[in-house]
Design a protein around this motif. Structure first.
Motif, PDB file in Angstrom:
ATOM      1  N   GLN A  79       0.818  -1.211   0.000  1.00 34.41           N
ATOM      2  CA  GLN A  79       0.000   0.000   0.000  1.00 34.41           C
ATOM      3  C   GLN A  79       0.852   1.261   0.000  1.00 34.41           C
ATOM      4  O   GLN A  79       0.521   2.245  -0.662  1.00 34.41           O
ATOM      5  CB  GLN A  79      -0.925   0.001   1.232  1.00 34.41           C
ATOM      6  CG  GLN A  79      -1.848  -1.190   1.336  1.00 34.41           C
ATOM      7  CD  GLN A  79      -2.653  -1.425   0.078  1.00 34.41           C
ATOM      8  OE1 GLN A  79      -3.289  -0.509  -0.443  1.00 34.41           O
ATOM      9  NE2 GLN A  79      -2.641  -2.649  -0.419  1.00 34.41           N
ATOM     10  N   ILE A  80       1.953   1.236   0.747  1.00 32.04           N
ATOM     11  CA  ILE A  80       2.778   2.437   0.875  1.00 32.04           C
ATOM     12  C   ILE A  80       3.645   2.658  -0.358  1.00 32.04           C
ATOM     13  O   ILE A  80       3.821   3.775  -0.821  1.00 32.04           O
ATOM     14  CB  ILE A  80       3.639   2.360   2.151  1.00 32.04           C
ATOM     15  CG1 ILE A  80       2.727   2.331   3.378  1.00 32.04           C
ATOM     16  CG2 ILE A  80       4.583   3.539   2.245  1.00 32.04           C
ATOM     17  CD1 ILE A  80       3.462   2.145   4.686  1.00 32.04           C
ATOM     18  N   ARG A  81       4.196   1.590  -0.895  1.00 30.92           N
ATOM     19  CA  ARG A  81       4.935   1.723  -2.147  1.00 30.92           C
ATOM     20  C   ARG A  81       3.979   1.954  -3.296  1.00 30.92           C
ATOM     21  O   ARG A  81       2.801   1.656  -3.208  1.00 30.92           O
ATOM     22  CB  ARG A  81       5.738   0.455  -2.425  1.00 30.92           C
ATOM     23  CG  ARG A  81       6.984   0.287  -1.596  1.00 30.92           C
ATOM     24  CD  ARG A  81       7.743  -0.925  -2.070  1.00 30.92           C
ATOM     25  NE  ARG A  81       8.948  -1.154  -1.315  1.00 30.92           N
ATOM     26  CZ  ARG A  81       9.789  -2.151  -1.537  1.00 30.92           C
ATOM     27  NH1 ARG A  81       9.534  -3.017  -2.511  1.00 30.92           N
ATOM     28  NH2 ARG A  81      10.882  -2.283  -0.808  1.00 30.92           N
ATOM     29  N   GLY A  82       4.528   2.489  -4.394  1.00 30.99           N
ATOM     30  CA  GLY A  82       3.659   2.679  -5.552  1.00 30.99           C
ATOM     31  C   GLY A  82       4.301   3.510  -6.626  1.00 30.99           C
ATOM     32  O   GLY A  82       5.525   3.662  -6.688  1.00 30.99           O
ATOM     33  N   GLN A  83       3.459   4.077  -7.460  1.00 33.40           N
ATOM     34  CA  GLN A  83       3.913   4.823  -8.630  1.00 33.40           C
ATOM     35  C   GLN A  83       4.714   6.049  -8.219  1.00 33.40           C
ATOM     36  O   GLN A  83       4.304   6.834  -7.359  1.00 33.40           O
ATOM     37  CB  GLN A  83       2.704   5.253  -9.462  1.00 33.40           C
ATOM     38  CG  GLN A  83       3.050   5.985 -10.736  1.00 33.40           C
ATOM     39  CD  GLN A  83       1.794   6.360 -11.514  1.00 33.40           C
ATOM     40  OE1 GLN A  83       0.759   5.725 -11.382  1.00 33.40           O
ATOM     41  NE2 GLN A  83       1.897   7.398 -12.323  1.00 33.40           N
ATOM     42  N   ILE A  84       5.869   6.219  -8.846  1.00 29.74           N
ATOM     43  CA  ILE A  84       6.730   7.367  -8.570  1.00 29.74           C
ATOM     44  C   ILE A  84       6.024   8.656  -8.984  1.00 29.74           C
ATOM     45  O   ILE A  84       5.348   8.713 -10.008  1.00 29.74           O
ATOM     46  CB  ILE A  84       8.068   7.218  -9.313  1.00 29.74           C
ATOM     47  CG1 ILE A  84       8.850   6.022  -8.756  1.00 29.74           C
ATOM     48  CG2 ILE A  84       8.910   8.483  -9.216  1.00 29.74           C
ATOM     49  CD1 ILE A  84      10.053   5.634  -9.573  1.00 29.74           C
ATOM     50  N   ASP A  85       6.160   9.695  -8.162  1.00 29.59           N
ATOM     51  CA  ASP A  85       5.580  11.028  -8.364  1.00 29.59           C
ATOM     52  C   ASP A  85       4.078  11.077  -8.114  1.00 29.59           C
ATOM     53  O   ASP A  85       3.469  12.136  -8.263  1.00 29.59           O
ATOM     54  CB  ASP A  85       5.866  11.575  -9.774  1.00 29.59           C
ATOM     55  CG  ASP A  85       7.331  11.930  -9.957  1.00 29.59           C
ATOM     56  OD1 ASP A  85       7.983  12.275  -8.951  1.00 29.59           O
ATOM     57  OD2 ASP A  85       7.829  11.865 -11.095  1.00 29.59           O
ATOM     58  N   LYS A  86       3.483   9.970  -7.709  1.00 28.00           N
ATOM     59  CA  LYS A  86       2.048   9.980  -7.428  1.00 28.00           C
ATOM     60  C   LYS A  86       1.804  10.321  -5.965  1.00 28.00           C
ATOM     61  O   LYS A  86       2.401   9.728  -5.073  1.00 28.00           O
ATOM     62  CB  LYS A  86       1.432   8.615  -7.740  1.00 28.00           C
ATOM     63  CG  LYS A  86      -0.082   8.570  -7.509  1.00 28.00           C
ATOM     64  CD  LYS A  86      -0.658   7.214  -7.871  1.00 28.00           C
ATOM     65  CE  LYS A  86      -2.159   7.186  -7.637  1.00 28.00           C
ATOM     66  NZ  LYS A  86      -2.744   5.868  -7.971  1.00 28.00           N
ATOM     67  N   PRO A  87       0.916  11.291  -5.686  1.00 25.75           N
ATOM     68  CA  PRO A  87       0.605  11.621  -4.291  1.00 25.75           C
ATOM     69  C   PRO A  87      -0.111  10.460  -3.598  1.00 25.75           C
ATOM     70  O   PRO A  87      -0.885   9.728  -4.221  1.00 25.75           O
ATOM     71  CB  PRO A  87      -0.321  12.835  -4.407  1.00 25.75           C
ATOM     72  CG  PRO A  87      -0.095  13.368  -5.782  1.00 25.75           C
ATOM     73  CD  PRO A  87       0.234  12.185  -6.631  1.00 25.75           C
ATOM     74  N   VAL A  88       0.150  10.295  -2.314  1.00 26.43           N
ATOM     75  CA  VAL A  88      -0.504   9.262  -1.527  1.00 26.43           C
ATOM     76  C   VAL A  88      -0.913   9.881  -0.196  1.00 26.43           C
ATOM     77  O   VAL A  88      -0.161  10.649   0.413  1.00 26.43           O
ATOM     78  CB  VAL A  88       0.423   8.037  -1.316  1.00 26.43           C
ATOM     79  CG1 VAL A  88       1.723   8.439  -0.634  1.00 26.43           C
ATOM     80  CG2 VAL A  88      -0.278   6.944  -0.524  1.00 26.43           C
ATOM     81  N   GLU A  89      -2.130   9.575   0.258  1.00 26.36           N
ATOM     82  CA  GLU A  89      -2.621  10.114   1.530  1.00 26.36           C
ATOM     83  C   GLU A  89      -2.405   9.108   2.650  1.00 26.36           C
ATOM     84  O   GLU A  89      -2.836   7.956   2.553  1.00 26.36           O
ATOM     85  CB  GLU A  89      -4.097  10.475   1.447  1.00 26.36           C
ATOM     86  CG  GLU A  89      -4.617  11.093   2.748  1.00 26.36           C
ATOM     87  CD  GLU A  89      -6.075  11.489   2.679  1.00 26.36           C
ATOM     88  OE1 GLU A  89      -6.528  12.230   3.563  1.00 26.36           O
ATOM     89  OE2 GLU A  89      -6.762  11.045   1.736  1.00 26.36           O
TER      90      GLU A  89
END
Length: 271
Positions: A79-89
């Protein structure tokens, strides 16, 4: 703490204290799983999370609305990792209060340091101080910026006097490009003497040396203007203007204060 299976996490996590080179999009924290979510053991200096109010001891309970309660560390990592440059809340609990923060994942590299290579660099010895390790690590990735050195999954303090040469990792990000305010002129840039005094979600405060129409621009790390505020006939001295930051993620921005005869700019962090 020994009852928990600790997993270091750099924007998501190092699955073990020592691991092979790995690159991914992350937020820059080290964590381990607890029943309520993931416990933040450390915030990596210079990483995206360091620009928020998240600190060691907080518990992240949800990511983009997905609960981490009762989940496994592998689930939380995904859940914490993911697409680079994408905002995550991130929803997290800090000192009893439930808070939220928006961060933008960045490209992060966790790189193993071989004990023999470290020893060869500084001579035949088993222990080094933090400064020696930082010097060695900084030269190993010329196209990246070193954020921290990990020893057995924990960040090595900058004032550490003795660190084992074994079980070391370096945490890197892509070197940030310096963003300057864009000015359509071939005559160079003249400073107008303006000084940024405050930068928050609701307002931007600054002082002007000379009165006049002023344009305040907020630019992201790619140099793109994300907000513009015009102040007609702004007085000399202190000024404060309201702006809309509702759709702008937390992070580091360039705030430029422009007048017809000059421009001033300063980097600031939006929390």
């Amino acid at each position: 703490m020994k009852k928990f299976v600790k997993a270091s996490l750099v924007a998501a996590m190092l699955a073990a204290p020592v691991m092979a080179d790995e690159q991914f999009g992350g937020i820059g924290v080290t964590i381990y799983q607890v029943p309520a979510g993931v416990f933040v053991a450390e915030v990596i200096p210079g990483g995206p999370a360091s620009e928020t109010k998240i600190k060691s001891g907080d518990v992240i309970v949800a990511v983009d609305g997905v609960s981490l309660k009762g989940k496994t560390i592998d689930f939380s990592k995904e859940q914490i990792r993911g697409q680079i440059d994408k905002p995550v809340e991130l929803t997290y609990v800090s000192e009893g209060d439930t808070l939220s923060a928006v961060v933008r994942r960045t490209s992060m590299l966790v790189k193993d340091f071989n004990a023999e290579d470290v020893a060869a660099w500084y001579g035949d010895k088993d222990e080094f101080n933090a400064q020696e390790l930082e010097t060695f690590a900084s030269g190993s990735e010329t196209d990246k910026q070193l954020l921290a050195v990990l020893s057995r999954g924990s960040v090595v303090a900058g004032d550490a006097e003795k660190v084992s040469a074994s079980n070391l990792n370096g945490v890197f990000v892509k070197k940030a490009e310096v963003v300057a305010p864009k000015v359509n002129s071939n005559k160079g840039v003249k400073s107008n003497g303006a000084v940024l005094k405050g930068f928050s979600r609701n307002s931007i405060a600054f002082t002007l040396k000379t009165a006049g129409t002023t344009v305040v621009k907020v630019s992201d790390p790619n140099g793109e203007v994300v907000a513009t505020v015009r102040v007609d006939n702004a007085p000399a001295g202190f000024n404060s203007v309201a702006w809309n930051s509702e759709n702008i993620p937390s992070g580091r921005y360039m705030v430029s204060i422009e007048q017809s005869f000059g421009i001033s700019g300063k980097f600031a962090v939006l929390k």
